[in-house]
Design an enzyme around this catalytic site. Structure first.
Site, mmCIF file in Angstrom:
data_model
loop_
_atom_site.group_PDB
_atom_site.id
_atom_site.type_symbol
_atom_site.label_atom_id
_atom_site.label_comp_id
_atom_site.label_asym_id
_atom_site.label_seq_id
_atom_site.Cartn_x
_atom_site.Cartn_y
_atom_site.Cartn_z
ATOM 1 N N HIS A 201 0.823 -1.206 0.000
ATOM 2 C CA HIS A 201 0.000 0.000 0.000
ATOM 3 C C HIS A 201 0.863 1.265 0.000
ATOM 4 O O HIS A 201 0.927 1.954 -1.000
ATOM 5 C CB HIS A 201 -1.016 0.031 1.149
ATOM 6 C CG HIS A 201 -1.927 -1.142 1.183
ATOM 7 N ND1 HIS A 201 -2.729 -1.496 0.113
ATOM 8 C CD2 HIS A 201 -2.166 -2.081 2.144
ATOM 9 C CE1 HIS A 201 -3.424 -2.579 0.408
ATOM 10 N NE2 HIS A 201 -3.106 -2.961 1.630
ATOM 11 N N ASP B 42 -5.529 -8.107 -3.281
ATOM 12 C CA ASP B 42 -5.817 -7.829 -1.872
ATOM 13 C C ASP B 42 -7.103 -8.494 -1.394
ATOM 14 O O ASP B 42 -7.142 -9.697 -1.191
ATOM 15 C CB ASP B 42 -5.838 -6.314 -1.660
ATOM 16 C CG ASP B 42 -5.702 -5.935 -0.194
ATOM 17 O OD1 ASP B 42 -5.722 -6.824 0.673
ATOM 18 O OD2 ASP B 42 -5.558 -4.731 0.096
#
Length: 447
Positions: free
Chosen positions: A266, A317
């Protein structure tokens, strides 16, 4: 044994797009040569290197469609942190049999969409009754074997609930208090390639990392990839500053030796100093634009990072939507919206080719595997596009631009892993209706 050959009208190589090429594939599943196809019949329209999926929580595929209404008393305040409560409730119910069914569904969808390998960030460790067991990790391994996707398993270390908090009851299935027990788990799962994932600076005290890495080294050696969630949410950054007096990547750099085997997942709220630190140290940043948008994380400054020479990969994810093409489009479009300018991540000749190849190269580094390139010595992991829809008409050098702007996983005709066909026409091979029925029944029971 006769050499296996696959021939395509066009292929994407590190040198650019080539036409009418044949790939020779050895018994080890690697490309041994690429040569002019001559009069060989074509096996497909446009071959791309199979996309590595550098960050997946496969069990979260089961949450798709849940958690999309306001979950807090004050309207408009729903966030990552309230969504996480849904995830915890699901995680508390899943058995190893359930996990196998859900991961098989997720991995099959990845293959059908053009992902040919996956780094599975696996933290749902213990059985429902709390018993310590490798069964959950083995369920992930079995799902990868059943579908044929190439797997890097990343057992996740989770030790605390926050910078100053013990783990909560909802996190009990994730936690390893004793490093010796975690290392035993690594040994029990060593039938497949492994890396290591300290979950986050919230979940693992950074002061302990040096000793933890030494213990993991004793099991995995010294060259395994390391993945960590970092700076995903602004609240996380603020808590880190309050506890450590510095931003997350600055804190991590003080306690470890950053380098190419580190994968920073991220990095949404990196400061310019942190961006430079990640780039200069050779870390990969793993971006998951669809999930980062879904969870209202924010927009990573990818244009700035690329300008610094930084390397990045993509991941699915939470797996609510599994589509590498859409991940890349949202990555590019997010930069356009942030900067008010177009073609932010484009190369000199092609936006699509640049995005696809850079994501493949970063993903290969994140998995520490010879994947992500159509080149001799690399695995013959191949995503094949169909000559339909937006890909029907553009010149070869514009096809991938058309794919990024107007395409989706529906444009994927086939996926090979190690030269073996694993998905065709939007579906993974094997399992069929029974696989879909098992998944539907599992979701109905859990949720």
């Amino acid at each position: 044994m006769e050499t296996k050959r696959l021939t395509f009208d066009h292929i994407l190589t590190p040198a650019g797009t080539l036409s009418r090429q044949s790939l020779s594939i050895g018994e080890d599943g690697r490309i041994s040569a690429i040569e002019d196809a001559g009069d060989r019949p074509s096996d497909g329209f446009f071959a791309l290197p199979g996309m590595p999926n550098a960050h997946s929580h496969s069990f979260q595929r089961a949450l798709c469609g849940y958690g999309e209404t306001a979950q807090v008393e004050e309207s408009g305040k729903d966030s990552f942190w309230s969504w996480r409560e849904h995830m915890y409730r699901l995680a508390g119910k899943i058995t190893e049999q359930d996990l196998h069914v859900i991961a098989t569904q997720a991995f099959g969808e990845m293959l059908a969409a053009g992902f040919s390998s996956v780094a599975e960030f696996h933290y749902l460790h213990h059985r429902v009754d709390g018993a310590r067991s490798p069964a959950m990790g083995r369920a992930i391994i079995a799902a990868a074997q059943d579908t044929g996707i190439r797997l890097l398993l990343l057992p996740v270390l989770y030790r605390q609930g926050g910078f100053t908090e013990p783990p909560g009851a909802a996190q009990s299935r994730f936690v390893h208090d004793e490093i010796d027990g975690f290392c035993r788990l690594l040994e029990q799962l060593s039938a497949v390639p492994l890396g290591f994932a300290p979950h986050s600076l919230r979940a693992v005290a950074v002061e302990d990392l040096y000793a933890i890495l030494a213990a993991v080294d004793s099991v995995l050696g010294a060259d395994y990839p390391i993945h960590i969630h970092i700076s995903e949410q602004q609240r996380e950054v603020e808590e880190c500053i309050a506890h450590h007096g510095a931003r997350p990547l600055e804190v991590l750099a003080k306690h470890t030796e950053l380098g190419p085997r580190w994968n920073l997942v991220h990095g949404t709220h990196f400061s310019p100093t942190e961006l430079a630190l990640a780039s200069d140290s050779g870390c990969q940043v793993v971006l998951c634009p669809l999930t980062e948008a879904s969870l209202a994380d924010g927009i990573f400054p990818a244009t700035d990072f690329q300008r610094m020479g930084g390397r990045w990969a993509i991941g699915s994810d939470s797996n609510a939507r599994i589509d590498p093409i859409e991940e890349l489009r949202l990555l590019e479009y997010g930069q356009r919206l942030r900067d008010g300018l177009r073609a932010r991540l484009a190369g000199e000749e092609s936006l699509g080719a640049t995005l696809w190849q850079q994501a493949c190269d970063g993903g290969a580094a994140a998995l520490a595997m010879p994947v992500g390139r159509l080149e001799a010595g690399f695995y013959a992991d191949i995503t094949v596009l169909a000559e339909t829809g937006v890909l029907n008409g553009p010149a070869p050098e514009r096809l991938l631009d058309a794919l990024i702007v107007g395409g989706s996983r529906q444009d994927v005709a086939a996926v090979y892993v190690g030269g073996e066909l694993r998905a065709r026409d939007g579906a993974a091979l094997g399992g069929g209706a029974d696989r879909q029925q098992r998944y539907a029944a599992t979701i109905a029971r859990l949720l």
